[in-house]
Design a protein around this motif. Structure first.
Motif, PDB file in Angstrom:
ATOM      1  N   MET A  70       0.839  -1.198   0.000  1.00 20.53           N
ATOM      2  CA  MET A  70       0.000   0.000   0.000  1.00 20.53           C
ATOM      3  C   MET A  70       0.877   1.252   0.000  1.00 20.53           C
ATOM      4  SD  MET A  70      -2.818   1.255   2.819  1.00 20.53           S
ATOM      5  CE  MET A  70      -4.057   0.075   2.313  1.00 20.53           C
ATOM      6  N   VAL A  71       0.425   2.270  -0.731  1.00 20.00           N
ATOM      7  CA  VAL A  71       1.145   3.538  -0.777  1.00 20.00           C
ATOM      8  C   VAL A  71       1.089   4.210   0.595  1.00 20.00           C
ATOM      9  CG1 VAL A  71       1.217   5.816  -1.849  1.00 20.00           C
ATOM     10  CG2 VAL A  71       0.610   3.814  -3.218  1.00 20.00           C
ATOM     11  N   ASN A  72       2.220   4.777   1.016  1.00 16.44           N
ATOM     12  CA  ASN A  72       2.273   5.449   2.318  1.00 16.44           C
ATOM     13  C   ASN A  72       1.813   6.897   2.145  1.00 16.44           C
ATOM     14  OD1 ASN A  72       2.828   6.325   4.897  1.00 16.44           O
ATOM     15  ND2 ASN A  72       4.818   5.321   5.018  1.00 16.44           N
ATOM     16  N   TYR A  73       0.487   7.079   2.107  1.00 14.27           N
ATOM     17  CA  TYR A  73      -0.092   8.400   1.837  1.00 14.27           C
ATOM     18  C   TYR A  73       0.286   9.410   2.912  1.00 14.27           C
ATOM     19  CZ  TYR A  73      -2.992   5.678  -1.384  1.00 14.27           C
ATOM     20  OH  TYR A  73      -3.421   4.845  -2.385  1.00 14.27           O
ATOM     21  N   ARG A  74       0.267   8.991   4.165  1.00 16.40           N
ATOM     22  CA  ARG A  74       0.576   9.902   5.269  1.00 16.40           C
ATOM     23  C   ARG A  74       1.989  10.463   5.142  1.00 16.40           C
ATOM     24  NH1 ARG A  74      -2.655   9.914   9.896  1.00 16.40           N
ATOM     25  NH2 ARG A  74      -0.827  10.595  11.071  1.00 16.40           N
ATOM     26  N   GLU A  75       2.942   9.578   4.818  1.00 21.18           N
ATOM     27  CA  GLU A  75       4.329  10.025   4.715  1.00 21.18           C
ATOM     28  C   GLU A  75       4.522  10.967   3.530  1.00 21.18           C
ATOM     29  OE1 GLU A  75       8.241  10.092   6.235  1.00 21.18           O
ATOM     30  OE2 GLU A  75       6.330   9.384   7.056  1.00 21.18           O
ATOM     31  N   ILE A  76       3.830  10.695   2.426  1.00 21.15           N
ATOM     32  CA  ILE A  76       3.941  11.575   1.257  1.00 21.15           C
ATOM     33  C   ILE A  76       3.439  12.975   1.596  1.00 21.15           C
ATOM     34  CG2 ILE A  76       3.029  12.012  -1.067  1.00 21.15           C
ATOM     35  CD1 ILE A  76       3.037   8.976  -1.506  1.00 21.15           C
ATOM     36  N   ILE A  77       2.282  13.045   2.257  1.00 22.35           N
ATOM     37  CA  ILE A  77       1.719  14.348   2.628  1.00 22.35           C
ATOM     38  C   ILE A  77       2.619  15.068   3.626  1.00 22.35           C
ATOM     39  CG2 ILE A  77      -0.248  15.461   3.752  1.00 22.35           C
ATOM     40  CD1 ILE A  77      -1.989  13.152   2.617  1.00 22.35           C
ATOM     41  N   LYS A  78       3.194  14.309   4.552  1.00 22.35           N
ATOM     42  CA  LYS A  78       4.091  14.907   5.552  1.00 22.35           C
ATOM     43  C   LYS A  78       5.347  15.479   4.894  1.00 22.35           C
ATOM     44  CE  LYS A  78       7.008  13.736   9.508  1.00 22.35           C
ATOM     45  NZ  LYS A  78       7.530  12.632  10.361  1.00 22.35           N
ATOM     46  N   LEU A  79       5.979  14.689   4.033  1.00 17.95           N
ATOM     47  CA  LEU A  79       7.222  15.134   3.393  1.00 17.95           C
ATOM     48  C   LEU A  79       6.978  16.324   2.472  1.00 17.95           C
ATOM     49  CD1 LEU A  79       8.892  11.691   2.585  1.00 17.95           C
ATOM     50  CD2 LEU A  79       9.516  13.304   4.381  1.00 17.95           C
ATOM     51  N   LYS A  80       5.812  16.340   1.818  1.00 22.98           N
ATOM     52  CA  LYS A  80       5.492  17.477   0.939  1.00 22.98           C
ATOM     53  C   LYS A  80       5.336  18.739   1.750  1.00 22.98           C
ATOM     54  CE  LYS A  80       4.893  19.202  -3.089  1.00 22.98           C
ATOM     55  NZ  LYS A  80       6.033  19.226  -4.053  1.00 22.98           N
ATOM     56  N   SER A  81       4.765  18.611   2.972  1.00 19.17           N
ATOM     57  CA  SER A  81       4.615  19.788   3.836  1.00 19.17           C
ATOM     58  C   SER A  81       5.965  20.327   4.287  1.00 19.17           C
ATOM     59  CB  SER A  81       3.756  19.429   5.053  1.00 19.17           C
ATOM     60  OG  SER A  81       4.475  18.576   5.941  1.00 19.17           O
ATOM     61  N   GLU A  82       6.998  19.464   4.244  1.00 15.99           N
ATOM     62  CA  GLU A  82       8.349  19.886   4.619  1.00 15.99           C
ATOM     63  C   GLU A  82       9.166  20.317   3.402  1.00 15.99           C
ATOM     64  OE1 GLU A  82       9.863  16.511   6.696  1.00 15.99           O
ATOM     65  OE2 GLU A  82       8.519  16.765   8.419  1.00 15.99           O
ATOM     66  N   ASN A  83       8.469  20.518   2.273  1.00 18.59           N
ATOM     67  CA  ASN A  83       9.064  21.054   1.044  1.00 18.59           C
ATOM     68  C   ASN A  83      10.090  20.135   0.386  1.00 18.59           C
ATOM     69  OD1 ASN A  83       7.577  23.502   1.207  1.00 18.59           O
ATOM     70  ND2 ASN A  83       9.048  24.282   2.720  1.00 18.59           N
ATOM     71  N   PHE A  84       9.910  18.825   0.538  1.00 19.11           N
ATOM     72  CA  PHE A  84      10.734  17.878  -0.199  1.00 19.11           C
ATOM     73  C   PHE A  84      10.239  17.815  -1.638  1.00 19.11           C
ATOM     74  CE2 PHE A  84      11.820  16.529   4.034  1.00 19.11           C
ATOM     75  CZ  PHE A  84      13.101  16.017   3.919  1.00 19.11           C
TER      76      PHE A  84
END
Length: 275
Positions: free
Chosen positions: A1-15
């Motif tokens: 399963m895609v780790n949606y939470r981690e993607i949203i978190k990392l995007k908020s940190e401007n990765f």
């Protein structure tokens, strides 16, 4: 399963999308699609604790909620439940079947249930690949089990102790039996291993047994004198595993299990009269 939470978190940190894709193990197209869907559904970090990846997937892709009439298990809930004492996949599958019956939906059979959970666990478990350089580290240990040897003079069986030395990079191992685990046999075992491998390694990783290590704390390391002199002779640095931390020498621990099965257990019906 895609780790949606981690993607949203990392995007908020401007990765960047590329960096996020590497971090979560998904493609850049998947990352871009998730970020776009998160914006559409106005999801931003921090997310509620009860909003699992499974729930986010249902929100983003409602058509995936059921697969040909089968109810998809909540794998994140299963993963958390397995951490509790006594909880097994069989128990969770039985509870899942009971819940499906109440909801009049079709459950997966136990084999499919377990396979799908393992696939989920592989994609979400945090792991680190440790890279070893050839000839750099030698891990050594005594096998926990012994092998009986008949003492002809006494007419009784005495235990023989098995020494294992494993190169961390290649997993190439040297195994030898000794009448005891005293200091002179411990040193001799290392000498024979180095002769077998055709050289010494830069680092030697033993356990904290008294024949090798007198004291090993955060602030102080005291080696047995003979062991220290042997290490100096071969130009190797002794870095003992931390107390009660067998994962510091996983190669040796793995070799010990191989020896216990394919040597000690395989020879259980044979009698020996000499080491």
């Amino acid at each position: 399963m895609v780790n949606y939470r981690e993607i949203i978190k990392l995007k908020s940190e401007n990765f960047s999308n590329a960096a996020i894709a590497v971090n979560v193990g998904s493609s850049r197209n998947t990352v871009a699609a998730v970020i776009k869907l998160a914006e559409t559904h106005e999801l931003s970090w921090p997310l509620p604790e009860d909003l699992s990846n499974h729930k986010i997937e249902r929100m983003f892709y409602p058509e995936r909620g059921h697969n040909e009439g089968y109810k998809l298990p909540d794998f994140e809930h299963i993963h958390n439940e397995l951490a509790k004492p006594g909880v097994t996949l069989t128990l969770l599958w039985a509870e899942y079947c009971e819940k499906c019956e109440q909801e009049h939906s079709i459950p997966y059979q136990r084999t499919q249930f377990c396979d799908k959970y393992r696939s989920f666990a592989v994609t979400t478990k945090a792991t680190l690949r440790i890279k070893h350089k050839p000839g750099e580290v030698l891990e050594v240990d005594w096998v926990g089990d012994t092998i009986p040897v008949m003492d002809a003079a006494l007419g009784v069986e005495v235990p023989a102790y098995v020494f294992v030395a494993t190169l961390s990079c290649s997993m190439y191992s040297y195994v030898e039996a000794f009448p005891d685990m005293k200091s002179h046999n411990w040193i001799e075992a290392h000498v024979h291993a180095y002769n077998f491998f055709g050289g010494s390694t830069r680092i030697l990783v033993p356990d904290n047994l008294k024949t090798g290590v007198i004291k090993n704390t955060r602030s102080e390391l005291i080696l047995n004198r003979s062991y220290h002199e042997m290490a100096e002779h071969y130009g190797t640095a002794v870095i003992p595993a931390r107390p009660v931390k067998p994962k510091d020498k996983p190669s040796a621990e793995g070799s010990v299990k191989v020896v216990e099965t394919w040597i000690l257990a395989a020879l259980r019906n044979r009698k020996f009269f000499f080491i």
